[in-house]
Design a protein around this motif. Structure first.
Motif, PDB file in Angstrom:
ATOM      1  N   ARG A 114       1.267  -8.191  11.545  1.00  0.00           N
ATOM      2  CA  ARG A 114       2.574  -7.787  12.104  1.00  0.00           C
ATOM      3  C   ARG A 114       3.052  -8.805  13.136  1.00  0.00           C
ATOM      4  O   ARG A 114       4.244  -9.123  13.201  1.00  0.00           O
ATOM      5  CB  ARG A 114       2.473  -6.407  12.746  1.00  0.00           C
ATOM      6  N   LEU A 132       2.883   2.611   2.502  1.00  0.00           N
ATOM      7  CA  LEU A 132       4.242   2.397   3.011  1.00  0.00           C
ATOM      8  C   LEU A 132       5.034   1.482   2.088  1.00  0.00           C
ATOM      9  O   LEU A 132       6.197   1.752   1.782  1.00  0.00           O
ATOM     10  CB  LEU A 132       4.197   1.797   4.425  1.00  0.00           C
ATOM     11  N   GLY A 133       4.403   0.407   1.644  1.00  0.00           N
ATOM     12  CA  GLY A 133       5.098  -0.557   0.784  1.00  0.00           C
ATOM     13  C   GLY A 133       5.589   0.079  -0.505  1.00  0.00           C
ATOM     14  O   GLY A 133       6.700  -0.206  -0.972  1.00  0.00           O
ATOM     15  N   GLY A 184       0.842  -1.184   0.000  1.00  0.00           N
ATOM     16  CA  GLY A 184       0.000   0.000   0.000  1.00  0.00           C
ATOM     17  C   GLY A 184       0.878   1.234   0.000  1.00  0.00           C
ATOM     18  O   GLY A 184       1.863   1.306  -0.742  1.00  0.00           O
ATOM     19  N   ALA A 238       4.948  -3.222   6.068  1.00  0.00           N
ATOM     20  CA  ALA A 238       4.145  -2.194   5.400  1.00  0.00           C
ATOM     21  C   ALA A 238       2.702  -2.684   5.376  1.00  0.00           C
ATOM     22  O   ALA A 238       1.950  -2.388   4.464  1.00  0.00           O
ATOM     23  CB  ALA A 238       4.663  -1.939   3.991  1.00  0.00           C
ATOM     24  N   THR A 239       2.332  -3.444   6.406  1.00  0.00           N
ATOM     25  CA  THR A 239       0.982  -3.988   6.487  1.00  0.00           C
ATOM     26  C   THR A 239       0.063  -2.946   7.125  1.00  0.00           C
ATOM     27  O   THR A 239       0.511  -1.878   7.529  1.00  0.00           O
ATOM     28  CB  THR A 239       0.955  -5.266   7.350  1.00  0.00           C
ATOM     29  N   ASP A 240      -1.216  -3.281   7.227  1.00  0.00           N
ATOM     30  CA  ASP A 240      -2.146  -2.303   7.778  1.00  0.00           C
ATOM     31  C   ASP A 240      -2.891  -2.852   8.993  1.00  0.00           C
ATOM     32  O   ASP A 240      -3.940  -2.346   9.351  1.00  0.00           O
ATOM     33  CB  ASP A 240      -3.138  -1.843   6.704  1.00  0.00           C
ATOM     34  N   ASN A 241      -2.343  -3.900   9.616  1.00  0.00           N
ATOM     35  CA  ASN A 241      -3.051  -4.441  10.780  1.00  0.00           C
ATOM     36  C   ASN A 241      -2.079  -5.118  11.740  1.00  0.00           C
ATOM     37  O   ASN A 241      -0.998  -5.556  11.354  1.00  0.00           O
ATOM     38  CB  ASN A 241      -4.150  -5.414  10.331  1.00  0.00           C
ATOM     39  N   PHE A 242      -2.500  -5.202  12.999  1.00  0.00           N
ATOM     40  CA  PHE A 242      -1.633  -5.728  14.052  1.00  0.00           C
ATOM     41  C   PHE A 242      -1.421  -7.230  13.925  1.00  0.00           C
ATOM     42  O   PHE A 242      -0.350  -7.742  14.228  1.00  0.00           O
ATOM     43  CB  PHE A 242      -2.217  -5.406  15.432  1.00  0.00           C
ATOM     44  N   ALA A 287       4.098   2.299  10.873  1.00  0.00           N
ATOM     45  CA  ALA A 287       2.647   2.439  10.754  1.00  0.00           C
ATOM     46  C   ALA A 287       2.278   3.914  10.752  1.00  0.00           C
ATOM     47  O   ALA A 287       3.008   4.748  11.305  1.00  0.00           O
ATOM     48  CB  ALA A 287       1.947   1.737  11.923  1.00  0.00           C
TER      49      ALA A 287
END
Lengths: 335, 67
Positions: free
Chosen positions: A128, A33-34, A31, A121-125, A146
């Motif tokens: 991660r 960040l990635g 997304g 660069a994920t969007d959830n805990f 994040a």
């Protein structure tokens, strides 16, 4: 060709540059960040870049996800595919391996194996925590990042040095408060990504990196940082004395989660499956509208839902944040 | 009382006396946060008991999930 890294080599030295060129870096999530992280890494000359993402390009991504174009959004290209095209045109020498997939406990180790550094660069805990376990199990540094709104944060997880991500985050907080209400602006994305890449370059070139948590609000111009060494938990099941890596051993189940700020649910089947997209598009021709197909996915309107079916069996159901409803629609469509 | 929060001076209302009350005041009580007061991290189980003092230098980082 070598001269393309001249300015960087002047700063980081020949040895550091060589380390970068010999490195393999995995970027989890493509997304905002990635995109920013991958572009910097590829320009810096990393040897091999592995990118993984479950989503496809949408118009609302273009405001901050720098690798993607209007054309990618029109074609609904998977992000990993669109990103690879762009990244490869930036640097033809970097070996880029793209994966259109949801990152979870069954595939994370395969992705991470042999990597020099894992980039978050994920969007959830939850994801991660899964990546953190793989990093701890295989002794690979994992650079967390994040952001939401104008606020961002980073932390380098260094195996054997300081707390891991699980030591700091010991439960999965609800995320509804954040993305849906606050949105995000691209300057903070760039700050977080820059911090992450700087730390990755330091780790690669052998600089001393400390377990320091950093945050910045780029709108309020508020910065905080602290060495969190004290929070290392010796009983941590991910990095402590007895390592169980709990997030790598979770039970199989159909996973459904609400996509950040999109009024949509992402669904992943319990075991990987291959959908026959051609057959499905024929089968559902009558009951659906606005059917669009490419090599990777089907997109169509079904009742009040806009549905995206991926070849690997995953789906994104738009128009609902109700997980049960979305699972129902998914089952109806794919059997 | 006046404290320094992430480098900026803040005037706290009178009822805010502990770390837990500070987090509630900032509406961060349900979030994952790391709090450092005068360069020492305050552990979670001490939030209720740890008293704030005028002039405290508080660094506070809360976790977010987006990316």
């Amino acid at each position: 060709m070598k001269s393309r890294y001249l300015k960087q080599e002047l700063f980081i030295g020949k040895t550091g540059q060589k380390k970068i060129e010999e490195s393999t870096i995995v970027v989890f999530g493509m997304g905002a960040l990635g995109s920013a992280i991958s572009e910097m890494l590829v320009r810096a000359g990393v040897g091999k870049l592995v990118i993984a993402d479950r989503d496809y390009v949408e118009w609302s991504n273009l405001q901050r996800q720098q690798l993607y174009t209007e054309d990618d959004a029109k074609k609904k290209l998977p992000k990993a595919v669109a990103a690879k095209q762009r990244l490869q045109s930036i640097n033809s020498q970097t070996i880029i391996k793209e994966h259109v997939m949801d990152i979870f406990f069954q595939n994370v180790e395969e992705l991470a194996e042999g990597a020099s550094i894992l980039m978050d660069a994920t969007d959830n805990f939850e994801t991660r925590l899964v990546i953190n376990d793989a990093a701890m199990k295989h002794n690979i540094p994992f650079v967390f990042g994040a952001c939401v709104g104008s606020y961002g944060m980073t932390y380098p997880v260094l195996p054997g040095k300081g707390p891991c991500f699980h030591c700091l985050v010991d439960y999965i907080p609800s995320q509804n408060v954040t993305c849906d209400t606050e949105g995000v602006i691209s300057p903070i994305v760039q700050w977080v990504a820059s911090m992450q890449v700087a730390q990755a370059m330091q780790i690669l070139s052998g600089e001393d990196v400390t377990p320091t948590l950093r945050s910045f609000d780029i709108w309020k111009m508020e910065h905080a940082e602290m060495n969190v060494e004290k929070l290392k938990n010796l009983d941590c099941p991910s990095c402590g004395i007895e390592r169980l890596h709990p997030f790598l051993t979770m039970e199989k189940h159909t996973k459904a989660d609400i996509l950040c700020g999109r009024d949509a649910v992402h669904i992943r089947p319990p075991v990987p499956r291959t959908l026959d997209l051609k057959y499905l598009s024929k089968q559902w021709e009558q009951q659906t509208t606005n059917m669009l197909a490419n090599a990777h996915l089907l997109s169509f309107q079904y009742e009040p839902y806009r549905v995206i079916l991926f070849k690997d069996g995953r789906a994104i159901i738009h128009g609902t944040a109700d997980i049960t409803m979305a699972k129902n629609v998914y089952t109806r469509l794919t059997g | 009382m006046k404290i320094e929060l992430n480098g900026k001076v803040h005037e706290l209302p009178e009822h805010v006396k502990t770390t837990a009350q500070l987090l509630a005041f900032l509406e961060l009580q349900n979030r994952i946060v790391i709090v450092e007061i005068n360069q020492d991290i305050v552990l979670k189980d001490k939030y209720e008991s740890h008293q704030l003092n005028t002039g405290d230098k508080v660094e506070l980082i809360h976790f977010v999930g987006g990316g």
